[in-house]
Design a protein around this motif. Structure first.
Motif, PDB file in Angstrom:
ATOM      1  N   GLY A 126       7.248  -2.854  -7.311  1.00 50.59           N
ATOM      2  CA  GLY A 126       8.312  -2.468  -6.386  1.00 50.59           C
ATOM      3  C   GLY A 126       8.098  -1.079  -5.814  1.00 50.59           C
ATOM      4  O   GLY A 126       8.347  -0.841  -4.619  1.00 50.59           O
ATOM      5  N   LEU A 127       7.638  -0.168  -6.634  1.00 56.69           N
ATOM      6  CA  LEU A 127       7.378   1.195  -6.159  1.00 56.69           C
ATOM      7  C   LEU A 127       6.219   1.224  -5.173  1.00 56.69           C
ATOM      8  O   LEU A 127       6.242   1.979  -4.192  1.00 56.69           O
ATOM      9  N   ILE A 128       5.209   0.388  -5.416  1.00 58.90           N
ATOM     10  CA  ILE A 128       4.088   0.294  -4.476  1.00 58.90           C
ATOM     11  C   ILE A 128       4.581  -0.217  -3.121  1.00 58.90           C
ATOM     12  O   ILE A 128       4.174   0.287  -2.061  1.00 58.90           O
ATOM     13  N   GLU A 129       5.470  -1.196  -3.140  1.00 61.72           N
ATOM     14  CA  GLU A 129       6.018  -1.717  -1.886  1.00 61.72           C
ATOM     15  C   GLU A 129       6.791  -0.633  -1.148  1.00 61.72           C
ATOM     16  O   GLU A 129       6.712  -0.527   0.089  1.00 61.72           O
ATOM     17  N   ASP A 130       7.542   0.172  -1.891  1.00 58.96           N
ATOM     18  CA  ASP A 130       8.288   1.271  -1.268  1.00 58.96           C
ATOM     19  C   ASP A 130       7.335   2.268  -0.612  1.00 58.96           C
ATOM     20  O   ASP A 130       7.586   2.752   0.495  1.00 58.96           O
ATOM     21  N   ALA A 384      -1.498   3.657 -17.515  1.00 63.37           N
ATOM     22  CA  ALA A 384      -2.627   2.815 -17.119  1.00 63.37           C
ATOM     23  C   ALA A 384      -2.236   1.846 -16.017  1.00 63.37           C
ATOM     24  O   ALA A 384      -2.978   1.655 -15.043  1.00 63.37           O
ATOM     25  N   VAL A 385      -1.072   1.221 -16.150  1.00 60.19           N
ATOM     26  CA  VAL A 385      -0.612   0.281 -15.127  1.00 60.19           C
ATOM     27  C   VAL A 385      -0.345   1.004 -13.812  1.00 60.19           C
ATOM     28  O   VAL A 385      -0.754   0.560 -12.735  1.00 60.19           O
ATOM     29  N   PHE A 390      -1.803   1.792  -8.303  1.00 59.43           N
ATOM     30  CA  PHE A 390      -1.793   2.715  -7.170  1.00 59.43           C
ATOM     31  C   PHE A 390      -3.136   2.701  -6.446  1.00 59.43           C
ATOM     32  O   PHE A 390      -3.187   2.581  -5.218  1.00 59.43           O
ATOM     33  N   PHE A 391      -4.230   2.836  -7.191  1.00 56.46           N
ATOM     34  CA  PHE A 391      -5.534   2.913  -6.534  1.00 56.46           C
ATOM     35  C   PHE A 391      -5.996   1.559  -5.997  1.00 56.46           C
ATOM     36  O   PHE A 391      -6.773   1.501  -5.049  1.00 56.46           O
ATOM     37  N   GLU A 392      -5.509   0.473  -6.588  1.00 58.31           N
ATOM     38  CA  GLU A 392      -5.778  -0.835  -5.996  1.00 58.31           C
ATOM     39  C   GLU A 392      -5.097  -0.964  -4.641  1.00 58.31           C
ATOM     40  O   GLU A 392      -5.660  -1.540  -3.705  1.00 58.31           O
ATOM     41  N   ALA A 393      -3.891  -0.419  -4.535  1.00 56.12           N
ATOM     42  CA  ALA A 393      -3.128  -0.534  -3.290  1.00 56.12           C
ATOM     43  C   ALA A 393      -3.565   0.484  -2.248  1.00 56.12           C
ATOM     44  O   ALA A 393      -3.566   0.194  -1.044  1.00 56.12           O
ATOM     45  N   LEU A 423      -1.378   8.659   1.777  1.00 49.87           N
ATOM     46  CA  LEU A 423      -1.712   7.366   1.189  1.00 49.87           C
ATOM     47  C   LEU A 423      -2.855   6.657   1.896  1.00 49.87           C
ATOM     48  O   LEU A 423      -3.667   5.996   1.259  1.00 49.87           O
ATOM     49  N   GLY A 424      -2.905   6.772   3.209  1.00 51.21           N
ATOM     50  CA  GLY A 424      -3.892   5.993   3.956  1.00 51.21           C
ATOM     51  C   GLY A 424      -3.462   4.544   4.024  1.00 51.21           C
ATOM     52  O   GLY A 424      -2.408   4.140   3.505  1.00 51.21           O
ATOM     53  N   PRO A 425      -4.272   3.691   4.645  1.00 55.45           N
ATOM     54  CA  PRO A 425      -3.895   2.294   4.788  1.00 55.45           C
ATOM     55  C   PRO A 425      -3.849   1.565   3.460  1.00 55.45           C
ATOM     56  O   PRO A 425      -4.652   1.832   2.562  1.00 55.45           O
ATOM     57  N   ARG A 426      -2.925   0.632   3.368  1.00 51.60           N
ATOM     58  CA  ARG A 426      -2.842  -0.174   2.165  1.00 51.60           C
ATOM     59  C   ARG A 426      -3.964  -1.211   2.166  1.00 51.60           C
ATOM     60  O   ARG A 426      -4.295  -1.796   3.204  1.00 51.60           O
ATOM     61  N   ALA A 427      -4.539  -1.441   0.990  1.00 48.77           N
ATOM     62  CA  ALA A 427      -5.586  -2.448   0.876  1.00 48.77           C
ATOM     63  C   ALA A 427      -4.992  -3.827   1.140  1.00 48.77           C
ATOM     64  O   ALA A 427      -3.822  -4.088   0.826  1.00 48.77           O
TER      65      ALA A 427
END
Length: 431
Positions: A126-130, A384-385, A390-393, A423-427
């Protein structure tokens, strides 16, 4: 830093690592002054710290082993009194520590922590989506928008804390770690804490749930009732079943959710920051040469979320070697931050972040011995999660600007005040 002997610990924590290196290089223990003029021995060498953390001649119980506290020379008016006045497993000694740790350990098992992974993944998602909804070219403070939010939600859910208590607890916990706090501010904070905790315990007694607060309340109330009944029956067992007093219950809750909140925020921030400013280290993880768990351990080593541990006391005279003797009843300040960069353990490049470092797991950031942190498994998992997701996204994320980032103003809490990142573009999302 005042290099006279004893020198005063910098209450703002402006350069804790330089201060720790000075302590480490002087002697096995060095006299320092804490806020309010309290004198203590600072210990910074890893081997000495490990020895003291398991030495039965070292106590954390100010009520039994700190003459200045017992006599009232240092009292509740001391700005840092909260660190020694609470009565819970972290300040207990000997059999009292065992008694107070047992209910918390029973409520917070490794299985319970492991079972929280799906919820952690959900919250991080959810935080990644935000974050993804923000302008990818504008700086965002990851401490506020990401590192802070995850442990806050997890810990407050874990303890069943109603939302009305979230804001007051944020303010109170922040004040705990403010080592420049005045005596009056500390008194107000303690009063606010009493009100907030009374409300929380009353709420959970009336509305119990599947949470740590309810579990500890049940342990306290059930054993107290059992002991009273046994005593009334004339069994001679009165008092044997009482595990926690009401103060011990409240103080245990304070310890558990305070430790699970601030330190985890600092840890996540450190791991993100170190990878963002060391792209070659990120690449090692991407290539499978190191794991996200390796990142967490190296972050714990290089920047322990809690830099100093307040306070321990010599139960009897302790000969530290090199002509240094810590006298009976004298306070001891443990520098976990110094141990993490001790070249005797981690080599001449101990100040360098290296996820492949052979000694990355040989830190003391969660303590050692009987006072080892109960929440270590949860903290490691959260970090770890969070870092992996974060770096995957956001694989192109980069620090916004150059130079050193401001750190929290404390010599206890050790972390960044902010972490501005573009952040740059999301993967692309996986199918």
């Amino acid at each position: 830093m005042n290099r006279q002997c004893p020198f005063a610990i910098d209450v703002f924590g402006a350069d804790v690592h330089a201060e720790a290196a000075f302590v480490r290089e002087q002697a096995p223990a060095t006299r320092v002054l804490l806020p309010g003029g309290v004198s203590a021995w600072a210990v910074g060498r890893s081997a000495d710290i490990r020895r003291l953390l398991v030495d039965p001649r070292v106590s954390k119980d100010a009520y039994r082993h700190w003459p200045a506290w017992i006599s009232g020379e240092v009292d509740a008016g001391w700005p840092l009194a909260i660190w020694v006045s609470v009565q819970n497993m972290i300040t207990a000694y000997g059999s009292e520590h065992t008694r107070l740790r047992r209910p918390a350990a029973a409520a917070f098992t490794a299985r319970r922590a492991a079972g929280m992974r799906p919820r952690i993944e959900e919250v991080v998602g959810g935080l990644i989506e935000d974050l993804a909804a923000l302008d990818p070219g504008e700086p965002v403070d990851l401490r506020t928008r990401f590192a802070h939010e995850l442990p806050t939600r997890i810990v407050f859910e874990l303890f069943g804390i109603p939302e009305r208590s979230w804001a007051p607890l944020h303010r109170i916990i922040n004040a705990f770690f403010d080592t420049n706090i005045t005596a009056e501010q500390a008194r107000r904070n303690a009063a606010d804490l009493d009100i907030t905790m009374a409300d929380l315990v009353a709420h959970r007694r009336e509305h119990p749930g599947d949470d740590m607060t309810s579990a500890l309340i049940a342990a306290r109330d059930t054993t107290a009732t059992t002991a009273t009944t046994a005593g009334a029956a004339g069994s001679g067992a009165q008092g044997e079943g009482v595990r926690l007093s009401e103060k011990e219950l409240v103080d245990s809750l304070i310890l558990l959710f305070t430790a699970g909140y601030e330190t985890s925020v600092n840890l996540i921030c450190t791991a993100l920051h170190e990878l963002l400013r060391n792209p070659a280290q990120s690449e090692l993880v991407r290539r499978g040469l190191a794991s996200w768990e390796d990142v967490v351990e190296e972050a714990l080593r290089i920047e322990p979320p809690a830099f100093y541990g307040l306070l321990r006391f010599a139960v009897e005279d302790i000969d530290m070697g090199e002509g240094v003797v810590i006298g009976r009843g004298e306070p001891i300040l443990i520098s976990f931050g110094s141990a993490g960069r001790d070249p005797a353990v981690h080599g001449a490049d101990a100040e360098r972040f290296d996820v492949l470092r052979a000694t990355r797991g040989q830190h003391l950031s969660f303590g050692f011995g009987t006072h080892h942190c109960l929440g270590a498994t949860l903290a490691r998992m959260e970090c770890a999660v969070a870092v992996r997701r974060f770096f995957e996204a956001f694989p192109a994320a980069a620090l916004a600007g150059a130079g050193e980032l401001p750190r929290v103003r404390s010599f206890i809490s050790n972390g960044l005040r902010e972490l501005p990142v573009v952040l740059g573009p999301r993967a692309p999302l996986a199918d």
